[in-house]
Design a protein around this motif. Sequence first.
Motif, PDB file in Angstrom:
ATOM      1  N   THR A  45       1.016  -1.030  -0.085  1.00  0.00           N
ATOM      2  CA  THR A  45      -0.173   0.013   0.207  1.00  0.00           C
ATOM      3  C   THR A  45       0.840   1.579  -0.172  1.00  0.00           C
ATOM      4  O   THR A  45       2.224   1.212   0.313  1.00  0.00           O
ATOM      5  CB  THR A  45      -0.542   0.102   1.419  1.00  0.00           C
ATOM      6  N   ASP A  46       0.343   2.362  -0.501  1.00  0.00           N
ATOM      7  CA  ASP A  46       0.700   3.461   0.102  1.00  0.00           C
ATOM      8  C   ASP A  46       0.447   4.368   1.224  1.00  0.00           C
ATOM      9  O   ASP A  46       0.956   5.351   1.842  1.00  0.00           O
ATOM     10  CB  ASP A  46       0.904   4.299  -1.388  1.00  0.00           C
ATOM     11  N   THR A  47      -0.300   3.780   1.753  1.00  0.00           N
ATOM     12  CA  THR A  47      -0.832   4.427   3.201  1.00  0.00           C
ATOM     13  C   THR A  47       0.260   4.301   4.337  1.00  0.00           C
ATOM     14  O   THR A  47       0.567   4.966   5.331  1.00  0.00           O
ATOM     15  CB  THR A  47      -1.739   4.197   2.992  1.00  0.00           C
ATOM     16  N   GLY A  74      -0.241  -1.462  -4.805  1.00  0.00           N
ATOM     17  CA  GLY A  74      -1.476  -1.841  -4.311  1.00  0.00           C
ATOM     18  C   GLY A  74      -2.560  -0.913  -3.838  1.00  0.00           C
ATOM     19  O   GLY A  74      -2.272  -0.102  -2.980  1.00  0.00           O
ATOM     20  N   LYS A  75      -4.179  -0.972  -4.172  1.00  0.00           N
ATOM     21  CA  LYS A  75      -4.482   0.024  -2.948  1.00  0.00           C
ATOM     22  C   LYS A  75      -4.486  -0.740  -1.492  1.00  0.00           C
ATOM     23  O   LYS A  75      -5.341   0.181  -1.151  1.00  0.00           O
ATOM     24  CB  LYS A  75      -6.054  -0.150  -3.749  1.00  0.00           C
ATOM     25  N   PHE A  76      -4.702  -1.730  -1.348  1.00  0.00           N
ATOM     26  CA  PHE A  76      -4.919  -2.529  -0.476  1.00  0.00           C
ATOM     27  C   PHE A  76      -3.721  -3.489   0.276  1.00  0.00           C
ATOM     28  O   PHE A  76      -3.358  -3.723  -1.228  1.00  0.00           O
ATOM     29  CB  PHE A  76      -6.748  -2.584   0.223  1.00  0.00           C
ATOM     30  N   ASP A  79      -3.849  -6.580  -2.473  1.00  0.00           N
ATOM     31  CA  ASP A  79      -3.925  -5.602  -3.596  1.00  0.00           C
ATOM     32  C   ASP A  79      -3.545  -7.577  -4.812  1.00  0.00           C
ATOM     33  O   ASP A  79      -3.032  -6.344  -5.318  1.00  0.00           O
ATOM     34  CB  ASP A  79      -4.287  -4.691  -3.724  1.00  0.00           C
ATOM     35  N   GLY A  82      -3.609  -5.087  -7.988  1.00  0.00           N
ATOM     36  CA  GLY A  82      -3.038  -4.224  -8.868  1.00  0.00           C
ATOM     37  C   GLY A  82      -1.340  -3.843  -8.847  1.00  0.00           C
ATOM     38  O   GLY A  82      -0.940  -3.238  -9.085  1.00  0.00           O
TER      39      GLY A  82
END
Length: 333
Positions: A45-47, A74-76, A79, A82
Amino acid sequence: MARRLAIGVLTLCLATTTACTKTKSGSDDAGDKSGPVKIGLVTKTDTNPYFVKLRESAKAAAEAKGATVIAVAGKFDGDNEGQVAAIENLVQQGVKGILITPSNSTGILGALKQAKEKGILVIALDTETDPKDAVDATYATNNTTAGELEGKYVKATLGQTAPRLLMMDGSPGGTVDEQRHRGFLQGMGLKDGDPAILGAAPTNGDQNKAQSAMENLLQRDSSVNAVYTLNEPAARGAVAALTAKGLAGKVAVGSIDGGCQGVADVKAGKYLATVMQFPRKMAEQGIDAVVAFSKDGTKPNGFQDTGAQLITDKPLPGLDSKDTTWGAQNCWG
């Protein structure tokens, strides 16, 4: 006339060599020395602060060596599709190497194989693929060891009291998730299916999902006295649910990550201990490997352990640990 035509073509070849050489494609374009080395970074993820630190460290290390990082995620957590799309895109952009933290250690194999066939160096960071040799090398925490350190600490905290355990697991199909789970049980002296395990749930390493999972498990059985958590966001979610149930401080909770927020949580007594990882080291070593590969074709191989350290302000005999002061000086995020 044919003879004159052949002479003309030969003259053209001598005048401009590019007219008579084959155009290079695929991996050869990625190795073009005319510009900075391009390195792809694919995180789960990027968060998540852990992957944010990994990305920041990779970019800083690349800049210091005159390379550039193309970071995607990935989005989560989990993922896989992704991440597959991200790898395909990076191949098209002509990267020399790809660093990846796989969300699914088997689902990503086809995309990685195609990248390697293009002559791209592929390195796993943080998370191993299955099989391990699907990548050229892995730079990561020994996650079985990290889980075992967490398990040994929780067991030692309980002393002679029999464990009644709830487990906040990660994402199905991830080697990190399986290795930490297995390592924790080894540290506790338990096996899957043991009656001491009251329940387990996937959390994808997400705080909100962990809180919801813990709330559901506590509705079934609130006699818990020990909690395994995959990572610190999962630990925060679990502790929130325990607090709402009036169980905060009555349950031995351990975790893994070593983020600055996690170290602060341990210092505040929200959970007893965490096992610190070193994402900066993973990122820097991965970047160094790709840059070296771009220069002389040198390839790293095998698993490179980047270390794990137990952090707690309540040290226990027989377990090597550092306090939260040391943790705050060496944490990430």
